[in-house]
Scaffold this motif. Structure first.
Motif, PDB file in Angstrom:
ATOM      1  N   ASP A 151       0.866  -1.176   0.000  1.00 20.64           N
ATOM      2  CA  ASP A 151       0.000   0.000   0.000  1.00 20.64           C
ATOM      3  C   ASP A 151       0.901   1.224   0.000  1.00 20.64           C
ATOM      4  O   ASP A 151       1.914   1.257   0.720  1.00 20.64           O
ATOM      5  CB  ASP A 151      -0.892   0.025   1.245  1.00 20.64           C
ATOM      6  CG  ASP A 151      -1.877  -1.130   1.265  1.00 20.64           C
ATOM      7  OD1 ASP A 151      -2.387  -1.486   0.192  1.00 20.64           O
ATOM      8  OD2 ASP A 151      -2.139  -1.660   2.359  1.00 20.64           O
ATOM      9  N   ALA A 152       0.543   2.223  -0.801  1.00 20.02           N
ATOM     10  CA  ALA A 152       1.368   3.424  -0.885  1.00 20.02           C
ATOM     11  C   ALA A 152       0.509   4.652  -1.164  1.00 20.02           C
ATOM     12  O   ALA A 152      -0.505   4.573  -1.862  1.00 20.02           O
ATOM     13  CB  ALA A 152       2.413   3.273  -1.978  1.00 20.02           C
ATOM     14  N   GLU A 153       0.949   5.775  -0.637  1.00 23.99           N
ATOM     15  CA  GLU A 153       0.261   7.050  -0.847  1.00 23.99           C
ATOM     16  C   GLU A 153       0.765   7.705  -2.129  1.00 23.99           C
ATOM     17  O   GLU A 153       1.977   7.722  -2.400  1.00 23.99           O
ATOM     18  CB  GLU A 153       0.530   7.979   0.338  1.00 23.99           C
ATOM     19  CG  GLU A 153      -0.187   9.307   0.228  1.00 23.99           C
ATOM     20  CD  GLU A 153       0.040  10.183   1.436  1.00 23.99           C
ATOM     21  OE1 GLU A 153       0.039  11.415   1.265  1.00 23.99           O
ATOM     22  OE2 GLU A 153       0.210   9.646   2.547  1.00 23.99           O
ATOM     23  N   TRP A 195       3.269  15.406 -12.060  1.00 24.89           N
ATOM     24  CA  TRP A 195       3.804  14.052 -12.121  1.00 24.89           C
ATOM     25  C   TRP A 195       3.492  13.392 -10.788  1.00 24.89           C
ATOM     26  O   TRP A 195       3.931  13.853  -9.740  1.00 24.89           O
ATOM     27  CB  TRP A 195       5.312  14.080 -12.347  1.00 24.89           C
ATOM     28  CG  TRP A 195       5.706  14.452 -13.735  1.00 24.89           C
ATOM     29  CD1 TRP A 195       5.411  15.602 -14.394  1.00 24.89           C
ATOM     30  CD2 TRP A 195       6.468  13.661 -14.636  1.00 24.89           C
ATOM     31  NE1 TRP A 195       5.953  15.581 -15.646  1.00 24.89           N
ATOM     32  CE2 TRP A 195       6.610  14.401 -15.820  1.00 24.89           C
ATOM     33  CE3 TRP A 195       7.051  12.410 -14.541  1.00 24.89           C
ATOM     34  CZ2 TRP A 195       7.301  13.922 -16.912  1.00 24.89           C
ATOM     35  CZ3 TRP A 195       7.753  11.935 -15.632  1.00 24.89           C
ATOM     36  CH2 TRP A 195       7.875  12.682 -16.797  1.00 24.89           C
ATOM     37  N   THR A 196       2.743  12.310 -10.824  1.00 24.32           N
ATOM     38  CA  THR A 196       2.295  11.643  -9.609  1.00 24.32           C
ATOM     39  C   THR A 196       2.990  10.293  -9.480  1.00 24.32           C
ATOM     40  O   THR A 196       3.103   9.557 -10.460  1.00 24.32           O
ATOM     41  CB  THR A 196       0.763  11.470  -9.634  1.00 24.32           C
ATOM     42  OG1 THR A 196       0.169  12.755  -9.838  1.00 24.32           O
ATOM     43  CG2 THR A 196       0.262  10.885  -8.342  1.00 24.32           C
ATOM     44  N   PHE A 197       3.432   9.980  -8.271  1.00 23.94           N
ATOM     45  CA  PHE A 197       4.190   8.770  -7.992  1.00 23.94           C
ATOM     46  C   PHE A 197       3.679   8.084  -6.736  1.00 23.94           C
ATOM     47  O   PHE A 197       2.970   8.686  -5.940  1.00 23.94           O
ATOM     48  CB  PHE A 197       5.673   9.111  -7.736  1.00 23.94           C
ATOM     49  CG  PHE A 197       6.411   9.610  -8.929  1.00 23.94           C
ATOM     50  CD1 PHE A 197       7.188   8.753  -9.694  1.00 23.94           C
ATOM     51  CD2 PHE A 197       6.353  10.954  -9.294  1.00 23.94           C
ATOM     52  CE1 PHE A 197       7.889   9.216 -10.792  1.00 23.94           C
ATOM     53  CE2 PHE A 197       7.047  11.422 -10.392  1.00 23.94           C
ATOM     54  CZ  PHE A 197       7.813  10.547 -11.144  1.00 23.94           C
ATOM     55  N   VAL A 198       4.098   6.830  -6.562  1.00 29.10           N
ATOM     56  CA  VAL A 198       4.067   6.162  -5.270  1.00 29.10           C
ATOM     57  C   VAL A 198       5.495   5.700  -4.999  1.00 29.10           C
ATOM     58  O   VAL A 198       6.280   5.488  -5.930  1.00 29.10           O
ATOM     59  CB  VAL A 198       3.087   4.954  -5.195  1.00 29.10           C
ATOM     60  CG1 VAL A 198       1.661   5.408  -5.396  1.00 29.10           C
ATOM     61  CG2 VAL A 198       3.456   3.870  -6.171  1.00 29.10           C
ATOM     62  N   GLU A 253      -9.180   4.631 -11.527  1.00 29.97           N
ATOM     63  CA  GLU A 253      -9.279   4.106 -10.167  1.00 29.97           C
ATOM     64  C   GLU A 253      -9.740   5.160  -9.161  1.00 29.97           C
ATOM     65  O   GLU A 253      -9.754   4.904  -7.963  1.00 29.97           O
ATOM     66  CB  GLU A 253      -7.926   3.513  -9.744  1.00 29.97           C
ATOM     67  CG  GLU A 253      -7.493   2.343 -10.603  1.00 29.97           C
ATOM     68  CD  GLU A 253      -8.473   1.182 -10.577  1.00 29.97           C
ATOM     69  OE1 GLU A 253      -9.110   0.948  -9.528  1.00 29.97           O
ATOM     70  OE2 GLU A 253      -8.612   0.508 -11.624  1.00 29.97           O
ATOM     71  N   ASN A 254     -10.100   6.356  -9.676  1.00 33.81           N
ATOM     72  CA  ASN A 254     -10.605   7.443  -8.825  1.00 33.81           C
ATOM     73  C   ASN A 254      -9.620   7.769  -7.698  1.00 33.81           C
ATOM     74  O   ASN A 254      -9.984   7.796  -6.515  1.00 33.81           O
ATOM     75  CB  ASN A 254     -11.984   7.088  -8.266  1.00 33.81           C
ATOM     76  CG  ASN A 254     -12.707   8.298  -7.719  1.00 33.81           C
ATOM     77  OD1 ASN A 254     -12.488   9.417  -8.164  1.00 33.81           O
ATOM     78  ND2 ASN A 254     -13.569   8.079  -6.736  1.00 33.81           N
ATOM     79  N   ASP A 306      -4.168  10.048  -1.667  1.00 36.82           N
ATOM     80  CA  ASP A 306      -4.893   8.786  -1.498  1.00 36.82           C
ATOM     81  C   ASP A 306      -3.893   7.634  -1.383  1.00 36.82           C
ATOM     82  O   ASP A 306      -2.772   7.718  -1.885  1.00 36.82           O
ATOM     83  CB  ASP A 306      -5.811   8.513  -2.693  1.00 36.82           C
ATOM     84  CG  ASP A 306      -6.984   9.469  -2.778  1.00 36.82           C
ATOM     85  OD1 ASP A 306      -7.292  10.144  -1.770  1.00 36.82           O
ATOM     86  OD2 ASP A 306      -7.599   9.543  -3.864  1.00 36.82           O
ATOM     87  N   THR A 307      -4.328   6.554  -0.755  1.00 40.31           N
ATOM     88  CA  THR A 307      -3.511   5.355  -0.645  1.00 40.31           C
ATOM     89  C   THR A 307      -4.066   4.285  -1.573  1.00 40.31           C
ATOM     90  O   THR A 307      -5.277   4.084  -1.627  1.00 40.31           O
ATOM     91  CB  THR A 307      -3.497   4.829   0.808  1.00 40.31           C
ATOM     92  OG1 THR A 307      -2.926   5.838   1.645  1.00 40.31           O
ATOM     93  CG2 THR A 307      -2.676   3.559   0.922  1.00 40.31           C
ATOM     94  N   ALA A 308      -3.163   3.632  -2.306  1.00 39.49           N
ATOM     95  CA  ALA A 308      -3.568   2.595  -3.260  1.00 39.49           C
ATOM     96  C   ALA A 308      -2.858   1.294  -2.927  1.00 39.49           C
ATOM     97  O   ALA A 308      -1.727   1.289  -2.430  1.00 39.49           O
ATOM     98  CB  ALA A 308      -3.204   3.018  -4.683  1.00 39.49           C
ATOM     99  N   ARG A 309      -3.525   0.186  -3.216  1.00 40.39           N
ATOM    100  CA  ARG A 309      -2.912  -1.148  -3.142  1.00 40.39           C
ATOM    101  C   ARG A 309      -2.229  -1.375  -4.483  1.00 40.39           C
ATOM    102  O   ARG A 309      -2.870  -1.298  -5.544  1.00 40.39           O
ATOM    103  CB  ARG A 309      -3.976  -2.211  -2.894  1.00 40.39           C
ATOM    104  CG  ARG A 309      -3.430  -3.602  -2.771  1.00 40.39           C
ATOM    105  CD  ARG A 309      -2.654  -3.750  -1.482  1.00 40.39           C
ATOM    106  NE  ARG A 309      -2.196  -5.126  -1.318  1.00 40.39           N
ATOM    107  CZ  ARG A 309      -1.264  -5.479  -0.458  1.00 40.39           C
ATOM    108  NH1 ARG A 309      -0.709  -4.573   0.310  1.00 40.39           N
ATOM    109  NH2 ARG A 309      -0.896  -6.721  -0.359  1.00 40.39           N
TER     110      ARG A 309
END
Length: 98
Positions: free
Chosen positions: A6-8, A20-23, A81-82, A87-90
């Motif tokens: 899981d990462a923000e 530019w968006t990253f985890v 994925e909205n 936000d945190t994603a798996r």
């Protein structure tokens, strides 16, 4: 090698206007990947297959001197994925360059 975490989502400050968006991959996973060896591409990147929610794609992870490896999350994935920064994603990452 396949990993799950899981990462923000965060925006790269150096290119904030481009959004530019990253985890960030967890440090222990980053260290395992670094120890794998294998071919590296430009900027020390490695090719990966990624899944967030129902969305899959191929991209690269990039080494970052303070974070370990970082993974760009393109706009189409965030929209499907909205997800927004903060936000945190798996995340599932499969390293392809072995």
């Amino acid at each position: 090698m396949e990993v799950h975490f899981d990462a923000e989502l965060w925006i790269w400050e150096a290119r904030r206007t481009d959004a530019w968006t990253f985890v960030t991959l967890p440090r222990d996973i980053s260290e395992e990947i670094r120890e794998l060896g294998g071919p590296r591409r430009g900027f020390g990147s490695m090719r990966v297959h990624v899944r967030i929610g129902a969305t899959t794609w191929r991209t690269s992870i990039f080494p970052d001197s303070t974070r370990g490896y970082v993974l760009p999350v393109k706009r189409a994935v965030r929209k499907a994925e909205n997800l927004d920064p903060g936000d945190t994603a798996r995340v599932t990452v499969t390293v392809l360059d072995l």
